[in-house]
Write a protein that holds these residues in place. Sequence first.
Motif, PDB file in Angstrom:
ATOM      1  N   LEU A  83       0.837  -1.207   0.000  1.00 41.92           N
ATOM      2  CA  LEU A  83       0.000   0.000   0.000  1.00 41.92           C
ATOM      3  C   LEU A  83       0.868   1.252   0.000  1.00 41.92           C
ATOM      4  N   TRP A  84       1.912   1.202   0.805  1.00 42.27           N
ATOM      5  CA  TRP A  84       2.832   2.326   0.919  1.00 42.27           C
ATOM      6  C   TRP A  84       3.501   2.609  -0.424  1.00 42.27           C
ATOM      7  N   ASP A  94      -3.654   2.377   4.342  1.00 43.84           N
ATOM      8  CA  ASP A  94      -2.396   2.017   4.984  1.00 43.84           C
ATOM      9  C   ASP A  94      -2.355   2.602   6.407  1.00 43.84           C
ATOM     10  N   PRO A  95      -2.354   1.744   7.438  1.00 47.60           N
ATOM     11  CA  PRO A  95      -2.387   2.283   8.801  1.00 47.60           C
ATOM     12  C   PRO A  95      -1.148   3.112   9.139  1.00 47.60           C
ATOM     13  N   LEU A  96      -0.016   2.792   8.534  1.00 49.59           N
ATOM     14  CA  LEU A  96       1.203   3.533   8.848  1.00 49.59           C
ATOM     15  C   LEU A  96       1.140   4.986   8.382  1.00 49.59           C
ATOM     16  N   ALA A  97       0.371   5.243   7.345  1.00 49.94           N
ATOM     17  CA  ALA A  97       0.300   6.604   6.817  1.00 49.94           C
ATOM     18  C   ALA A  97      -0.495   7.531   7.748  1.00 49.94           C
ATOM     19  N   GLN A  98      -1.258   6.943   8.659  1.00 52.47           N
ATOM     20  CA  GLN A  98      -2.042   7.710   9.642  1.00 52.47           C
ATOM     21  C   GLN A  98      -2.909   8.782   8.996  1.00 52.47           C
ATOM     22  N   PHE A 155       0.603  13.779  10.765  1.00 49.56           N
ATOM     23  CA  PHE A 155       1.980  13.693  10.320  1.00 49.56           C
ATOM     24  C   PHE A 155       2.258  14.833   9.344  1.00 49.56           C
ATOM     25  N   LYS A 156       3.232  15.682   9.675  1.00 55.35           N
ATOM     26  CA  LYS A 156       3.554  16.834   8.818  1.00 55.35           C
ATOM     27  C   LYS A 156       2.288  17.562   8.355  1.00 55.35           C
TER      28      LYS A 156
END
Lengths: 77, 185
Positions: free
Chosen positions: B5-6, B69-73, B87-88
């Motif tokens: 996904l990333w 994608d959970p990491l992308a928040q 995030f940013k």
Amino acid sequence: MSRTNLHIDWTRCDGRGLCTELLPDLLVRDDWGYPLAADPSLDDKSNIPLGRDDEPAAAEAAALCPRLALAVRRRRP
Amino acid sequence: MNEALWALGRASGAVSLGLFTLSVVLGILVRSGRPLLVLPRFSLALVHRNIALLAVVFLGLHVGSLLLDPLAQLRALDVVVPFVGEFKPFWQGLGTVALDLAVAIAVTSLLRRRLGPRVFRAVHWASYALWPVAMAHAVGNGTDGTSGWFLGTALAAFGAVGAAVLWRMSAGFIETARSRQESRA
Ligand code: SF4
């Protein structure tokens, strides 16, 4: 002969010349880029009679004209 | 899965930006009323439209994959409202602004026969804002945004859009500019 005209709205047309490319038999371009009826005997310069075979290209020109200056219209009796 | 996904999120974002770059340059060329080599004017108008629509499709992939994608928040709210991200937030917010503009431009373009030329043109002008905002988002937010290869490509894209805009503002931009100026004189 079909019963439609290609109507040109001169307040909108900016002479970009897409229509003259798509309808080379019906329209020619003047020096400023604006479309002119290829048939010089036409009185009405804003409503150009379409043959049945012209209609698809005329519809395409109406859809693509960047100034939305063209419309295919039913001819008035 | 998350890795995929990333990767999809990053690649589709880059592709979308590349297509938007091409679309802006082509749009300016269409506006000039000139054909390009063997391509007549109506073909250029079609290519401009199709490339822009493709850019929007890749933009959808970009946002969609990063939402999943959970990491992308990335939250659903961030897709619509800029500058509130985790995030940013500033750089991500620019992406949200670009997305909102892209949706507005795409919808008004597809409905332009119903909306009329005024609305269509007014909203379409926002393309000139969309492009630099999207580019800033890519540089500031992208994982590779400040890497050499990306900055090099970004600089080339900036040069292409900049040259097209300068040409757009020049006196001889319109194909029939000369004969129109002569007839006015
Ligand atoms: S395509 Fe539209 S703007 Fe261009 S010359 Fe024809 S009518 Fe005018």
